[in-house]
Design an enzyme around this catalytic site. Sequence first.
Site, PDB file in Angstrom:
ATOM      1  N   LYS A 280     -17.447  11.129  13.265  1.00  0.00           N
ATOM      2  CA  LYS A 280     -17.571  11.094  12.021  1.00  0.00           C
ATOM      3  C   LYS A 280     -16.552  12.153  11.465  1.00  0.00           C
ATOM      4  CE  LYS A 280     -22.180   9.461  10.945  1.00  0.00           C
ATOM      5  NZ  LYS A 280     -21.878   8.067  10.348  1.00  0.00           N
ATOM      6  N   ARG A 354     -28.675   0.401  15.328  1.00  0.00           N
ATOM      7  CA  ARG A 354     -28.859  -0.802  15.867  1.00  0.00           C
ATOM      8  C   ARG A 354     -29.176  -0.958  17.119  1.00  0.00           C
ATOM      9  NH1 ARG A 354     -23.768  -3.351  12.452  1.00  0.00           N
ATOM     10  NH2 ARG A 354     -24.205  -1.246  11.318  1.00  0.00           N
TER      11      ARG A 354
HETATM   12  N1  BES Z   1     -26.488   6.939  10.053  1.00  0.00           N
HETATM   13  C1  BES Z   1     -25.594   6.395   9.732  1.00  0.00           C
HETATM   14  C2  BES Z   1     -25.673   5.469   8.412  1.00  0.00           C
HETATM   15  C3  BES Z   1     -25.349   6.683   7.303  1.00  0.00           C
HETATM   16  C4  BES Z   1     -24.216   7.029   6.860  1.00  0.00           C
HETATM   17  C5  BES Z   1     -26.644   6.718   6.590  1.00  0.00           C
HETATM   18  C6  BES Z   1     -24.281   8.007   5.755  1.00  0.00           C
HETATM   19  C7  BES Z   1     -26.703   7.714   5.249  1.00  0.00           C
HETATM   20  C8  BES Z   1     -25.389   8.212   4.876  1.00  0.00           C
HETATM   21  C9  BES Z   1     -25.163   5.091  10.587  1.00  0.00           C
HETATM   22  O1  BES Z   1     -25.572   5.432  12.124  1.00  0.00           O
HETATM   23  C10 BES Z   1     -23.625   4.588  10.687  1.00  0.00           C
HETATM   24  O2  BES Z   1     -22.848   5.834  10.934  1.00  0.00           O
HETATM   25  N2  BES Z   1     -23.428   3.704  10.053  1.00  0.00           N
HETATM   26  C11 BES Z   1     -21.889   3.179   9.919  1.00  0.00           C
HETATM   27  C12 BES Z   1     -21.809   1.798  10.358  1.00  0.00           C
HETATM   28  C13 BES Z   1     -20.664   1.361  10.416  1.00  0.00           C
HETATM   29  C14 BES Z   1     -20.028   2.199  11.615  1.00  0.00           C
HETATM   30  C15 BES Z   1     -20.667  -0.164  10.731  1.00  0.00           C
HETATM   31  C16 BES Z   1     -21.682   3.290   8.582  1.00  0.00           C
HETATM   32  O3  BES Z   1     -22.455   3.002   7.602  1.00  0.00           O
HETATM   33  O4  BES Z   1     -20.497   3.841   8.028  1.00  0.00           O
HETATM   34 MN    MN Z   2     -23.708   6.548  13.000  1.00  0.00          MN
END
Ligand code: BES
Ligand code: MN
Length: 496
Positions: A280, A354
């Site tokens: 990230k 997931r």
């Molecule tokens: N934990 C995150 C989702 C998230 C992001 C929750 C920001 C709250 C605030 C999750 O694990 C994630 O990173 N999801 C990705 C999925 C994508 C790579 C398909 C996302 O939402 O960017």
């Molecule tokens: Mn994530």
Amino acid sequence: MEFVVKSGAAEKQKTACLIVGVQKTSQLPAMQAMDTLSNGYLTGLIKRGDITFKPGHSLLLQHVPEALSERLLMVATGEDDKPLTVSQYQKLVGHVISTLKSANVKDAVIAIDDFKVKGQELSWIARQFVEVIEHSLYRFDDYKSDKPKKSADVLKKITLLTDRKTVNAVKEAVAQGQAIGKGRNVARTLGNLPGNICHPTYLADEAKALAKTHAKLTTKVLNEKQMHDLGMHSLLSVSAGSAQEAKLIMMEFKNGKRGAKPLVLLGKGVTFDTGGISLKPGAGMDEMKFDMCGAASIFGVMNAIVEMDLPLNVIGMVAAAENMPGSKATRPGDIVKSMSGKTIEILNTDAEGRLVLCDALTYAERYKPEAVIDVATLTGACVIALGHHTTGVLSNNDELAEELLSASNQAADKAWQLPMGEEYQEQLDSNFADMANIGGRPGGTITAACFLSRYAESYPWAHLDIAGTAWASGKNKGASGRPVPMLVQYLLNKLK
Ligand code: BES
Ligand code: MN
Ligand code: ZN
């Protein structure tokens, strides 16, 4: 905070502060009684224009003539005989509490029957009163060297005054409000704890500690070796880059009818989500300590139902792992086999929620559940779709979705259903495995749920995406403890 419920006349209460509702023209009973006692002193103030009648506005009086209470807090309930909206009432209670705090009041009595909320019964009003108070008195200052003194002058006890006929109903409502409020605060604390302290093993220890508080609650914890032997390679792929061992935690509350199918609640417990190799961006990454707020909410619910001793069979499951990059971390493009036998091409290691949940969903089959509800900070897309006010609900069963939505409504814990048509499923197609772990940007919350649905085919299942509602950012950064109220309400409704 101690809450007491009793019946009695408002004007007879000896307390540091009596709280009554006030309206412009027709006065409510408690206010009327105090006015008579003080020989029209209060209506005199109203005539002089000393009080405004916007809902929640208040006037704190000292030494009202003839009054037995040291202070009187008159709180405007809006237009005469027009009920408050839910959010007006929540603000009103918050305001009352901050007024009592700044006046250094130790105990107070409120004439709760004076407060009317649109579409809600007295029990709801009393329960919500307690919930808002528990919520607003919460502090997370364990790691501050200079803590505000927990001195003797803080608010200690609030008495809710009601009619003799309604005392028992209000008592029950207050007990529920306390259990929910405390459960929610448990979830907030776990959420607020940083990743270096609250790791998967910490959560497992919390679950073991909770099991000591009730004879019908037992905790089981699977370690990585045991998960490996069960074939949970999807879950294990998430913790592969971390020095912290993943844990699958089961809190089994068997307090219902023997043999009755349990309800399974499953929380995403990613104790820190760096994104893994699909790292990230740095800004705001600290907030990914909140990526276990789904798990935290399961702890909150279990605490609440144990405290209320609800006669239900409920399994609280937590899939706990830390998502880190490292030489042993999963690479984009890696293929893993889940416990169900289905293979997954991990195109993005940041779509890890997931991956931990799918193996837990397969494991949940052994409970032969009546329903499984998972709770997860799963997708940033959900924040875009619903913002920070509303939890996303997705389900393979309309009846279950309906039950959750009405529980959300009753508990004033907002949620909204998103569609899950099969036409979305093909976004998960992979050239190399049974499925990919991402479905592209369009409908990101829906395709994440579609991925999970493939592991929840053998029971009614719902998924709550709390990415937008689990915590606040900015000046008020902190976990919200949602959706504990909605889930506890869902369970309470099972008893009807
Ligand atoms: N934990 C995150 C989702 C998230 C992001 C929750 C920001 C709250 C605030 C999750 O694990 C994630 O990173 N999801 C990705 C999925 C994508 C790579 C398909 C996302 O939402 O960017
Ligand atoms: Mn994530
Ligand atoms: Zn995540």
